[in-house]
Enzyme design. Structure first.
Site, PDB file in Angstrom:
ATOM      1  N   THR A 185       0.845  -1.181   0.000  1.00 28.56           N
ATOM      2  CA  THR A 185       0.000   0.000   0.000  1.00 28.56           C
ATOM      3  C   THR A 185       0.884   1.236   0.000  1.00 28.56           C
ATOM      4  O   THR A 185       1.873   1.296   0.728  1.00 28.56           O
ATOM      5  CB  THR A 185      -0.960   0.027   1.207  1.00 28.56           C
ATOM      6  OG1 THR A 185      -1.587   1.310   1.249  1.00 28.56           O
ATOM      7  CG2 THR A 185      -0.273  -0.231   2.534  1.00 28.56           C
ATOM      8  N   GLU A 329      -4.811  -3.241   4.388  1.00 28.01           N
ATOM      9  CA  GLU A 329      -4.379  -3.959   5.601  1.00 28.01           C
ATOM     10  C   GLU A 329      -5.489  -4.814   6.198  1.00 28.01           C
ATOM     11  O   GLU A 329      -5.277  -5.511   7.179  1.00 28.01           O
ATOM     12  CB  GLU A 329      -3.909  -2.937   6.657  1.00 28.01           C
ATOM     13  CG  GLU A 329      -2.595  -2.233   6.308  1.00 28.01           C
ATOM     14  CD  GLU A 329      -2.787  -0.950   5.513  1.00 28.01           C
ATOM     15  OE1 GLU A 329      -3.822  -0.826   4.828  1.00 28.01           O
ATOM     16  OE2 GLU A 329      -1.907  -0.076   5.573  1.00 28.01           O
ATOM     17  N   LYS A 440      -6.785  11.002  -2.255  1.00 29.92           N
ATOM     18  CA  LYS A 440      -7.161   9.773  -2.944  1.00 29.92           C
ATOM     19  C   LYS A 440      -7.835  10.131  -4.264  1.00 29.92           C
ATOM     20  O   LYS A 440      -8.937  10.667  -4.282  1.00 29.92           O
ATOM     21  CB  LYS A 440      -8.073   8.918  -2.076  1.00 29.92           C
ATOM     22  CG  LYS A 440      -8.053   7.474  -2.544  1.00 29.92           C
ATOM     23  CD  LYS A 440      -8.611   6.533  -1.524  1.00 29.92           C
ATOM     24  CE  LYS A 440      -8.138   5.114  -1.806  1.00 29.92           C
ATOM     25  NZ  LYS A 440      -8.812   4.131  -0.995  1.00 29.92           N
ATOM     26  N   TRP A 445      -3.861   6.323  -4.003  1.00 27.94           N
ATOM     27  CA  TRP A 445      -3.311   7.286  -3.061  1.00 27.94           C
ATOM     28  C   TRP A 445      -2.239   8.184  -3.664  1.00 27.94           C
ATOM     29  O   TRP A 445      -1.449   7.750  -4.492  1.00 27.94           O
ATOM     30  CB  TRP A 445      -2.651   6.558  -1.890  1.00 27.94           C
ATOM     31  CG  TRP A 445      -3.588   5.852  -0.987  1.00 27.94           C
ATOM     32  CD1 TRP A 445      -3.665   4.502  -0.797  1.00 27.94           C
ATOM     33  CD2 TRP A 445      -4.576   6.421  -0.128  1.00 27.94           C
ATOM     34  NE1 TRP A 445      -4.639   4.216   0.124  1.00 27.94           N
ATOM     35  CE2 TRP A 445      -5.210   5.377   0.547  1.00 27.94           C
ATOM     36  CE3 TRP A 445      -4.985   7.738   0.121  1.00 27.94           C
ATOM     37  CZ2 TRP A 445      -6.238   5.590   1.466  1.00 27.94           C
ATOM     38  CZ3 TRP A 445      -6.001   7.950   1.034  1.00 27.94           C
ATOM     39  CH2 TRP A 445      -6.614   6.873   1.690  1.00 27.94           C
TER      40      TRP A 445
HETATM   41  P1  AMP Z   1      -6.723   1.240   0.437  1.00 29.00           P
HETATM   42  O1  AMP Z   1      -5.833   0.601   1.419  1.00 29.00           O
HETATM   43  O2  AMP Z   1      -5.998   1.840  -0.722  1.00 29.00           O
HETATM   44  O3  AMP Z   1      -7.824   0.321   0.010  1.00 29.00           O
HETATM   45  O4  AMP Z   1      -7.416   2.488   1.132  1.00 29.00           O
HETATM   46  C1  AMP Z   1      -8.117   2.384   2.329  1.00 29.00           C
HETATM   47  C2  AMP Z   1      -8.698   3.720   2.697  1.00 29.00           C
HETATM   48  O5  AMP Z   1      -9.614   4.176   1.694  1.00 29.00           O
HETATM   49  C3  AMP Z   1      -9.512   3.745   3.971  1.00 29.00           C
HETATM   50  O6  AMP Z   1      -8.689   3.847   5.116  1.00 29.00           O
HETATM   51  C4  AMP Z   1     -10.376   4.978   3.756  1.00 29.00           C
HETATM   52  O7  AMP Z   1      -9.674   6.171   4.018  1.00 29.00           O
HETATM   53  C5  AMP Z   1     -10.672   4.923   2.279  1.00 29.00           C
HETATM   54  N1  AMP Z   1     -11.949   4.207   2.014  1.00 29.00           N
HETATM   55  C6  AMP Z   1     -12.086   2.936   1.598  1.00 29.00           C
HETATM   56  N2  AMP Z   1     -13.395   2.622   1.436  1.00 29.00           N
HETATM   57  C7  AMP Z   1     -14.109   3.719   1.776  1.00 29.00           C
HETATM   58  C8  AMP Z   1     -15.510   4.025   1.854  1.00 29.00           C
HETATM   59  N3  AMP Z   1     -16.448   3.143   1.520  1.00 29.00           N
HETATM   60  N4  AMP Z   1     -15.855   5.259   2.283  1.00 29.00           N
HETATM   61  C9  AMP Z   1     -14.920   6.178   2.625  1.00 29.00           C
HETATM   62  N5  AMP Z   1     -13.594   5.951   2.567  1.00 29.00           N
HETATM   63  C10 AMP Z   1     -13.179   4.742   2.152  1.00 29.00           C
END
Ligand code: AMP
Length: 544
Positions: A185, A329, A440, A445
């Site tokens: 990540t 994670e 994002k 990211w």
């Molecule tokens: P990733 O590890 O790239 O999948 O990103 C995870 C992060 O994306 C989370 O900690 C949130 O900040 C954001 N995120 C993922 N799903 C959602 C959702 N349904 N609503 C709002 N934020 C989300």
């Protein structure tokens, strides 16, 4: 007293074997880089997967070896998942949107033995190849007769790995805590960090999401993971679909609204999973066509919060929309936004109020919210704080990264998500903000801190901060707020040029706002909160 039940290891190989036996009519349909549509059944997929596993063993792949993939969503990528993991090796899925520096870092950090890639990514690898491990074996995922003649590096053809191999195998038995998948990540500053999944966590996660997202897992239906196989295992769909008897439609590289609509319409896709940016594109096409794709009933949105207007547009056209919230994670799903049954008949606006939230936790994942001093906050819908999680599908640390591991877990062993949330009396989660300093964009990211550091390395820049500004298509885009050292104020193009060596093009700021000074917090840090407030009426250049 111990119970008297057998204990069999949870193994990933058993999922596909189960799917092939119990749902022999289940299909995997893929848009290929070769340009056509490929389709076969679960039994055929399982047979080729066993051949591939035998091919990998013949090439000397051993338990624990990391085999990397750099590929779109397609049947070969799916076969690699099961073949690599089935023999106890580790499938390291690589995100092609990483910068060249990050790509070099993760392939070396993972100590990959083999890299399997789609033809699309040959130039990407050719550009960094001199910095990759010398003994890396390259495999091109393409038909034999489509193998490029002028490859810039020596490589095997994927189909040659399978050729002549038996389509039977005795899958080895090993501890269910054996590592199976590795996904880095880039969601923080510094180098990407690896989440190392186990057979046990992956199988449990697959079962967990079938139970929670009951509206999506309808036997005989077709599910379309737009979410990439290189992004947290396409949210677990390659594992849960064969468990539940769903066919999978893999969209390949063309993820624009027009192509997705065509594919979904002709295949009659029932459920589709992806980030809001994708659904914006599809909705624009739906509006153009004046109808929904044939049979489309279920939209799962994750990665970022889904705009209410987008949810409403789908709901009004007869599809049910639900959030899934989670992280790399967390395998990744932690909560789901399927509305409680008692709200099924509520008016649309009330249902949308509920659907805007991140919903109920999945069984096996626990939540706590804490304030800045680490003190637990009540789940009363009013108090908010950083969300911490615990469970069998949550990482216990990062791969070969003790420092990051130490920072990630609190004294009680819970994992800090960096999301700010509240939880109400009914256990429903609302993510309200982000404590981590990130942007994002389109589900991927961008580290504000890394961009800022690079901006400040420019001789004409005295101080800089990056903020996320709303964007209709990409959800968020980075904008640089900068203080000039003297008279010179470099142009946006000059700053982008300066930063492009270390960042992918899509990660660069879209605008520069010159200010006399940056607002500071009491502790002397740049106050992003104040900056976001100051520029709350700022409109992104694309939307002016
Ligand atoms: P990733 O590890 O790239 O999948 O990103 C995870 C992060 O994306 C989370 O900690 C949130 O900040 C954001 N995120 C993922 N799903 C959602 C959702 N349904 N609503 C709002 N934020 C989300």
């Amino acid at each position: 007293m111990k119970g008297m039940m057998m204990q069999r290891p949870l193994r990933i190989a058993d999922i596909l074997e189960f799917g092939a036996e119990q749902y022999p009519r289940g299909e995997i349909i893929s848009v290929r880089t070769e340009g056509d549509l490929h389709r076969y059944t679960y039994p055929q997929a399982a047979a080729r997967t066993r051949q591939l596993a035998n091919g990998l063993l013949a090439k000397g792949v051993e338990m624990g070896d990391r085999i990397a993939t750099l590929a779109w969503n397609g049947y070969r990528h799916f076969e690699l998942y099961y073949a690599i993991q089935g023999i106890g090796a580790i499938c390291h899925t690589i995100n092609p949107r990483l910068s060249p520096e990050q790509l070099i870092y993760i392939i070396n950090h993972a100590e990959d033995k083999m890299l399997c890639l789609d033809t699309t990514f040959i130039p990407l690898i050719a550009a960094v190849k001199d910095h990759l491990p010398k003994d890396l074996t390259y495999v091109i995922m393409v038909d034999k007769d489509k193998m490029p003649a002028d490859l810039p590096f020596e490589a095997l053809c994927y189909e040659d790995l399978l050729d002549g191999q038996p389509d039977t195998i005795e899958w080895p038995e090993f501890d269910e805590n054996t590592a199976c998948g590795l996904c880095y990540t880039s969601g923080t500053t510094g180098n990407p960090k690896g989440a190392l999944y186990t057979h046990r966590s992956t199988v449990l996660h697959a079962m967990m999401i079938v139970v929670m997202q009951t509206s999506s897992f309808v036997e005989g239906g077709k599910v379309l993971p737009v979410v990439p196989l290189f992004h947290v295992n396409a949210w677990g769909l390659p594992y849960s679909a064969p468990l539940a008897g769903l066919s999978i439609v893999f969209p390949g590289a063309a993820l624009d609204g027009e192509n997705l609509f065509k594919l979904m319409d002709s295949e009659g896709v029932y459920s589709a999973w992806g980030v809001p940016t994708i659904w914006m594109g599809l909705m624009a096409e739906i509006q153009k066509q004046g109808r929904m794709p044939n049979g489309f009933k279920d939209v799962v949105v994750g990665g970022s919060a889904c705009p209410r207007s987008l949810m409403k547009a789908f709901e009004e056209r007869g599809a049910s929309v639900s959030h899934a919230w989670g992280m790399t994670e967390m395998s990744p799903v932690g909560s789901h936004g399927v509305i409680p049954a008692w709200m099924n008949d509520a008016p649309l606006e009330e249902r949308l109020d509920m659907k805007q939230r991140q919903g109920r936790r999945c069984f096996g994942v626990e939540f706590k919210i804490v304030d800045e001093d680490g003190k637990r906050q009540p789940h009363d819908g009013k108090h908010s704080g950083e969300l911490f999680v615990r469970g069998n599908t949550v990482v216990s640390g990062y791969f070969k990264n003790e420092e990051a591991t130490k920072k990630a877990l609190d004294a009680e062993g819970w994992f800090g998500t960096g999301d700010v949330a509240s939880i109400d009396h009914n256990g429903i989660l609302t993510i309200s903000d982000r404590a981590k300093d990130l942007v994002k964009s389109g589900g991927e990211w961008i580290s504000s801190i890394d961009l800022e550091n690079l901006a400040m390395a420019h001789p004409a820049v005295a101080n800089a901060a990056v903020i996320a500004v709303p964007h209709k298509k990409w959800d968020e885009r980075p904008v640089l707020v900068a203080v000039a050292r003297g008279e010179e104020k470099p142009s946006l193009e000059a700053m982008q040029e300066h930063m492009s060596e270390h960042f992918a093009k899509w990660q660069l700021p879209d605008d520069i706002l010159w200010v006399d000074q940056l607002p500071l917090t009491a502790t002397g840090k740049v106050s992003k909160l104040t900056l976001r407030q100051t520029f709350k009426d700022y409109v992104h250049p694309d939307e002016r």
